[in-house]
Design an enzyme around this catalytic site. Structure first.
Site, PDB file in Angstrom:
ATOM      1  N   TRP A 126     -69.841 -16.872 -25.764  1.00 41.62           N
ATOM      2  CA  TRP A 126     -69.381 -16.283 -24.500  1.00 41.62           C
ATOM      3  C   TRP A 126     -69.739 -17.189 -23.323  1.00 41.62           C
ATOM      4  O   TRP A 126     -68.988 -17.289 -22.344  1.00 41.62           O
ATOM      5  CB  TRP A 126     -70.010 -14.908 -24.300  1.00 41.62           C
ATOM      6  CG  TRP A 126     -69.689 -14.252 -22.986  1.00 41.62           C
ATOM      7  CD1 TRP A 126     -68.642 -13.431 -22.697  1.00 41.62           C
ATOM      8  CD2 TRP A 126     -70.433 -14.373 -21.752  1.00 41.62           C
ATOM      9  NE1 TRP A 126     -68.680 -13.032 -21.381  1.00 41.62           N
ATOM     10  CE2 TRP A 126     -69.768 -13.595 -20.776  1.00 41.62           C
ATOM     11  CE3 TRP A 126     -71.585 -15.053 -21.384  1.00 41.62           C
ATOM     12  CZ2 TRP A 126     -70.228 -13.492 -19.476  1.00 41.62           C
ATOM     13  CZ3 TRP A 126     -72.040 -14.955 -20.071  1.00 41.62           C
ATOM     14  CH2 TRP A 126     -71.369 -14.179 -19.143  1.00 41.62           C
ATOM     15  N   HIS A 127     -70.878 -17.879 -23.423  1.00 42.75           N
ATOM     16  CA  HIS A 127     -71.338 -18.697 -22.314  1.00 42.75           C
ATOM     17  C   HIS A 127     -70.482 -19.943 -22.099  1.00 42.75           C
ATOM     18  O   HIS A 127     -70.406 -20.454 -20.977  1.00 42.75           O
ATOM     19  CB  HIS A 127     -72.791 -19.112 -22.524  1.00 42.75           C
ATOM     20  CG  HIS A 127     -73.776 -18.037 -22.196  1.00 42.75           C
ATOM     21  ND1 HIS A 127     -74.119 -17.054 -23.081  1.00 42.75           N
ATOM     22  CD2 HIS A 127     -74.475 -17.778 -21.059  1.00 42.75           C
ATOM     23  CE1 HIS A 127     -74.994 -16.236 -22.520  1.00 42.75           C
ATOM     24  NE2 HIS A 127     -75.222 -16.644 -21.286  1.00 42.75           N
ATOM     25  N   GLY A 128     -69.859 -20.437 -23.135  1.00 43.22           N
ATOM     26  CA  GLY A 128     -69.044 -21.616 -22.927  1.00 43.22           C
ATOM     27  C   GLY A 128     -68.444 -22.163 -24.204  1.00 43.22           C
ATOM     28  O   GLY A 128     -68.923 -21.876 -25.307  1.00 43.22           O
ATOM     29  N   PHE A 183     -69.198 -19.906 -16.374  1.00 39.00           N
ATOM     30  CA  PHE A 183     -69.052 -19.064 -17.554  1.00 39.00           C
ATOM     31  C   PHE A 183     -68.102 -17.907 -17.287  1.00 39.00           C
ATOM     32  O   PHE A 183     -67.719 -17.216 -18.199  1.00 39.00           O
ATOM     33  CB  PHE A 183     -70.409 -18.522 -18.000  1.00 39.00           C
ATOM     34  CG  PHE A 183     -71.428 -19.610 -18.255  1.00 39.00           C
ATOM     35  CD1 PHE A 183     -71.048 -20.786 -18.895  1.00 39.00           C
ATOM     36  CD2 PHE A 183     -72.735 -19.467 -17.848  1.00 39.00           C
ATOM     37  CE1 PHE A 183     -71.966 -21.784 -19.130  1.00 39.00           C
ATOM     38  CE2 PHE A 183     -73.661 -20.472 -18.085  1.00 39.00           C
ATOM     39  CZ  PHE A 183     -73.281 -21.626 -18.721  1.00 39.00           C
TER      40      PHE A 183
END
Length: 477
Positions: free
Chosen positions: A325-327, A477
């Site tokens: 999800w962060h990247g 993000f």
């Protein structure tokens, strides 16, 4: 428009004045004002992506109503999955398409075949991960009949696009924020004072701590193959405080700004670096995201109710997905995997909920164990942060390898604005202030608050004058 910019310092008082003195007749006009302000706030980055935000808002608003009105289960499922697929489709195209295309190309090339992936030349819409999750939780809650659909489009639009949380959270739930949006707010002077204190402390975290640590952390990570073990360890510590000061500082400002408008957002950080184990850390760090994955992924997968294999599987799924999800980078996936590995012994020993109580230290052996646990947990977190910060997995592995193999722990000066001892003293002072304030939302309220606020403002001005590092990490993000 950044929270720590002159533009926002002008924007916020104008919206505040209009909200309480011009549009104060009823909640509908106030909500309409906040929507206009939010759309302007968002368009300051790139006005073209405003259409994506509006489309996402309308999609979830309409599908939510259709799910509730659906006379058959097949009809409800159709609208439910339409919303899920379109939302995740936009997120996938803008955030993950190039990652998957490049990864597939590398895999094919490693097998001896030629591959020329078609990559998209688009920038990531700021905040898309956050407002997409707002809409997803809303639609999921309607489908499972936890809440009723919202028929007032203005109220729902504000829930999705409310500017303090729009680009970097916290990730709000309709069950929490929508009821606040739907009632008329009265100005509360005490709440406004709390909000101002929280805004100022958030700016201290961002400008004084995060931006200062960023200068040194960037220099070390960018030159990790030329510095010694001591500097590499400090680089990991500096980045740990950079990302904490940056992200929790943003959350503090968002919560403080909301209090000025009579709205309460979910708390996103609760002094996470004082955690005694990894499980406690994840109850204190980015709370809104951790709880989102718990409620909408971990529990639907079976949570901890199944056998040992299911518990382990679900734990790795939520941590790896959280990393992704962060990247769109393998480093984030590895970071999530490492945290799952950290969490696994606590899960297997059924001790992941041991440290639920407040931390109280006395002069005894138990307190020494608590201090050791906090330092040990922080060390594990710093190791994981190396993967989060590094550009590639190879860079992260070489960074950690050099800490072990270099073996030099002498003081080493890097040519940048901050000296080692100054920054270490600054971090130590920051830790002490947070430690003695850990039972409060922020340290500036209470006794001597005027003096503390004055000192905080002086620090913000002093450090802000010399810092040109403005961006918040989580905007990407």
């Amino acid at each position: 428009m950044f929270f720590n910019s002159l533009a926002f310092a002008i924007f916020l008082p104008i919206v505040f004045f209009l909200y309480w003195f011009v549009f104060n007749k009823n909640k509908s006009t106030q909500n309409a004002l906040l929507i206009v302000a939010s759309y302007y706030f968002y368009s300051c980055w790139d006005w073209r992506f405003l259409f994506l935000l509006v489309f996402s808002t309308f999609l979830d608003y309409y599908t939510g109503i259709q799910i509730e009105k659906g006379k058959s289960e097949s009809s409800r499922k159709f609208w439910f999955w339409l919303s899920i697929i379109v939302n995740l489709g936009f997120l996938g195209v803008f955030k993950y398409y190039n990652f998957f295309a490049s990864s597939f190309s590398e895999l094919v090339s490693s097998a001896g075949f030629k591959a020329s992936p078609i990559l998209l030349n688009v920038i990531l819409p700021v905040g898309i991960s956050f407002y997409t999750f707002h809409g997803l939780s809303y639609v999921i809650d309607i489908y499972f009949k936890r809440i009723k659909a919202e028929y007032n489009f203005v109220d729902y639009s504000l829930f999705v696009s409310y500017f303090p949380l729009l680009v970097a959270g916290p990730i709000e739930r309709a069950t929490h924020l929508l009821p606040e949006i739907k009632v008329k707010r009265e100005f509360d002077f005490e709440k406004a004072k709390e909000g101002i204190c929280q805004i100022i402390w958030g700016l201290v975290k961002k400008i004084v701590i995060a931006d200062t640590c960023a200068v040194y952390a960037n220099a070390i990570f960018d030159n990790y193959n030329t510095v010694n073990s001591a500097s590499l360890i400090l680089g990991a510590v500096y980045f740990a405080f950079q990302i904490y000061g940056d992200f929790s500082g943003y959350s503090d400002i968002a919560l403080g700004v909301s209090k000025l408008f009579g709205l309460d957002l979910l708390r996103n950080f609760n002094y996470p670096y004082f955690s005694r184990d990894i499980a406690e850390f994840w109850r204190r760090w980015h709370i809104s995201l951790s709880s989102w994955f718990r409620d909408y992924l971990y529990i639907p997968l079976g949570g901890s109710k199944g056998g040992l294999w299911m518990k382990v599987r679900n734990t790795f799924i939520i941590f790896v997905v959280s990393g992704f999800w962060h990247g769109a980078n393998w480093t984030y996936i590895v970071w999530g995997f490492i945290n799952a590995v950290y969490f696994l012994p606590l899960l297997l020993s059924n001790s992941n909920r041991n440290n639920m109580d407040a931390i109280i230290l006395k002069f005894n052996f138990d307190s020494a164990k608590v201090i050791f646990s906090i330092l040990y947990t922080f060390s594990l977190i710093c190791i994981a942060w190396v993967f989060f910060r590094a550009k590639t997995i190879t860079d992260a592995v070489l960074y950690l390898k050099r800490i072990i193999t270099n073996g030099e722990f002498s003081s080493q000066y890097l040519e940048n604005e901050r000296y080692n001892h100054e920054l270490l003293l600054l971090i130590a002072l920051f830790v002490l202030v947070e430690w003695y304030s850990r039972a409060k939302i922020e340290p500036l309220s209470g006794r001597y608050n005027i003096l503390k606020i004055a000192l905080a403002i002086v620090a913000i001005i002093a450090f802000g004058t010399y810092s040109d590092y403005k961006e918040f990490i989580y905007f990407q993000f």
